[in-house]
Design an enzyme around this catalytic site. Structure first.
Site, PDB file in Angstrom:
ATOM      1  N   ASP A 131     -78.145  38.553 130.554  1.00  0.00           N
ATOM      2  CA  ASP A 131     -78.057  39.784 129.762  1.00  0.00           C
ATOM      3  C   ASP A 131     -79.042  39.767 128.586  1.00  0.00           C
ATOM      4  OD1 ASP A 131     -77.098  42.279 129.146  1.00  0.00           O
ATOM      5  OD2 ASP A 131     -75.343  41.554 128.059  1.00  0.00           O
ATOM      6  N   HIS A 175     -87.056  43.277 131.704  1.00  0.00           N
ATOM      7  CA  HIS A 175     -86.647  42.817 133.044  1.00  0.00           C
ATOM      8  C   HIS A 175     -87.757  41.987 133.679  1.00  0.00           C
ATOM      9  CE1 HIS A 175     -83.164  45.228 132.637  1.00  0.00           C
ATOM     10  NE2 HIS A 175     -83.740  46.388 132.799  1.00  0.00           N
ATOM     11  N   LEU A 214     -80.264  23.473 146.663  1.00  0.00           N
ATOM     12  CA  LEU A 214     -79.536  24.425 145.825  1.00  0.00           C
ATOM     13  C   LEU A 214     -79.218  25.720 146.578  1.00  0.00           C
ATOM     14  CD1 LEU A 214     -78.638  25.380 142.902  1.00  0.00           C
ATOM     15  CD2 LEU A 214     -80.956  26.295 142.676  1.00  0.00           C
TER      16      LEU A 214
HETATM   17  C1  IPE Z   1     -73.814  42.852 133.122  1.00  0.00           C
HETATM   18  O1  IPE Z   1     -74.612  43.275 132.074  1.00  0.00           O
HETATM   19  C2  IPE Z   1     -74.542  42.992 134.417  1.00  0.00           C
HETATM   20  C3  IPE Z   1     -75.709  42.145 134.581  1.00  0.00           C
HETATM   21  C4  IPE Z   1     -76.169  41.267 133.752  1.00  0.00           C
HETATM   22  C5  IPE Z   1     -76.385  42.305 135.836  1.00  0.00           C
HETATM   23  P1  IPE Z   1     -74.502  44.749 131.444  1.00  0.00           P
HETATM   24  O2  IPE Z   1     -75.482  44.808 130.358  1.00  0.00           O
HETATM   25  O3  IPE Z   1     -74.615  45.758 132.522  1.00  0.00           O
HETATM   26  O4  IPE Z   1     -73.001  44.762 130.900  1.00  0.00           O
HETATM   27  P2  IPE Z   1     -72.357  45.576 129.722  1.00  0.00           P
HETATM   28  O5  IPE Z   1     -72.607  47.032 129.999  1.00  0.00           O
HETATM   29  O6  IPE Z   1     -72.992  45.139 128.452  1.00  0.00           O
HETATM   30  O7  IPE Z   1     -70.908  45.220 129.748  1.00  0.00           O
HETATM   31  C1  IPE Z   2     -79.516  42.500 131.802  1.00  0.00           C
HETATM   32  O1  IPE Z   2     -80.157  43.018 130.688  1.00  0.00           O
HETATM   33  C2  IPE Z   2     -80.136  42.913 133.101  1.00  0.00           C
HETATM   34  C3  IPE Z   2     -79.372  43.929 133.849  1.00  0.00           C
HETATM   35  C4  IPE Z   2     -78.197  44.373 133.540  1.00  0.00           C
HETATM   36  C5  IPE Z   2     -79.996  44.448 135.037  1.00  0.00           C
HETATM   37  P1  IPE Z   2     -79.810  44.456 130.141  1.00  0.00           P
HETATM   38  O2  IPE Z   2     -80.666  45.452 130.826  1.00  0.00           O
HETATM   39  O3  IPE Z   2     -78.352  44.714 130.232  1.00  0.00           O
HETATM   40  O4  IPE Z   2     -80.242  44.334 128.621  1.00  0.00           O
HETATM   41  P2  IPE Z   2     -79.461  44.836 127.348  1.00  0.00           P
HETATM   42  O5  IPE Z   2     -78.066  44.280 127.454  1.00  0.00           O
HETATM   43  O6  IPE Z   2     -79.464  46.319 127.406  1.00  0.00           O
HETATM   44  O7  IPE Z   2     -80.207  44.280 126.194  1.00  0.00           O
HETATM   45 MG    MG Z   3     -76.810  44.325 129.007  1.00  0.00          MG
END
Ligand code: IPE
Ligand code: IPE
Ligand code: MG
Length: 249
Positions: A22, A39, A133
């Site tokens: 995240d 990303h 792995l």
């Molecule tokens: C969880 O992250 C999903 C992934 C990392 C793929 P999100 O960014 O979508 O989750 P919330 O919305 O903060 O709970």
């Molecule tokens: C995690 O990073 C990746 C996915 C959920 C695909 P985010 O895109 O949720 O990044 P933040 O949480 O908005 O910073």
């Molecule tokens: Mg996120």
């Protein structure tokens, strides 16, 4: 870094590490860039952590890459993520194979665009015989989707008289989860300072040790992984028992 590595007790490694990757969006925003830039840089962290786990001898690594709920993000981000997924798999599959890594996917593959599903299927096939792995990508995945799916499939088996209600136990349920065949994660890491599960492996994380770090995913590297493992190794896992009961006579 090597000092951290030396601190890890190789005999007590978690067999299965699960990571909620995240913070890509915020990482990019902090640099004045678009979310997709985050990303894109997150892929380097994936490469680094997969390598780190393989070097250590961790058996299973599950990466939460895209949740069921993430489909509701702006279309340009969803499309960008799908394209990144496909190009990354195309680029990395050879190296995964060379390193004896077997790729798995869990999630609702029907939701993926055809071109992404095709690319994934090929990568699964290429790495199928590998014995190192196990890299499990959670894609279009959510714990509630998985549990609902399992309940429906079990009900169907009962309806077809292939299973009786009395026979259903925890082993049955496990068999109907996407993760059947994988042990439950002992360690779950979430990056970027959020303290929640966000619909990840709801059943399987029952007794996982949870580790949260403020580091954004694109900055997460092997040394951060080592820190998490060392933290895990300093915990007492009681599984409902008392400390005294855990001391072997
Ligand atoms: C969880 O992250 C999903 C992934 C990392 C793929 P999100 O960014 O979508 O989750 P919330 O919305 O903060 O709970
Ligand atoms: C995690 O990073 C990746 C996915 C959920 C695909 P985010 O895109 O949720 O990044 P933040 O949480 O908005 O910073
Ligand atoms: Mg996120």
């Amino acid at each position: 870094m090597s000092q951290l590595l030396e601190t890890i007790d190789k005999n007590r490694l978690p067999r299965h590490i699960a990571i909620i990757m995240d913070g890509n969006g915020r990482w990019a925003k902090e640099k004045g860039e678009d979310r997709l830039y985050g990303h894109f840089h997150g892929v380097e962290s994936v490469r680094n952590i997969v390598e780190g786990c393989a070097e250590l001898g961790v058996e299973y690594l599950t990466l939460y890459a895209f949740s069921t709920e993430n489909w509701d993000r702006p279309e340009y981000e969803v499309v960008g993520l799908m394209e990144l997924l496909v190009s990354t798999i195309r680029k990395e599959v050879e190296s995964l194979d060379r390193n004896n890594i077997r790729l798995h996917v869990i999630g609702d593959m029907n939701m993926l665009p055809d071109y992404a599903r095709k690319e994934l299927d090929e990568a699964l096939e290429i790495t199928r015989a590998n014995t190192g792995l196990n890299l499990i990508m959670a894609l279009s995945y959510s714990g509630r989707w998985e549990l609902l799916n399992a309940v429906k499939n079990i009900a169907w088996e009962v309806k077809q008289n292939r299973l009786s209600v009395e026979e259903i136990d925890q082993d049955t349920l496990q068999k109907f989860l996407c993760t059947s065949g994988f042990p439950d994660p002992e360690l779950m890491i979430r990056t970027s300072g959020e303290y929640r599960i966000s619909n990840f492996l709801l059943y399987q994380l029952a007794y996982a040790e949870l580790y949260f770090t403020n580091v954004r995913w694109p900055d997460f590297r092997k040394e951060n992984l080592y820190e998490a493992i060392i933290d895990y190794q300093n915990r007492e896992r009681r599984f409902g028992k008392t400390s005294e009961q855990l001391v072997t006579p």
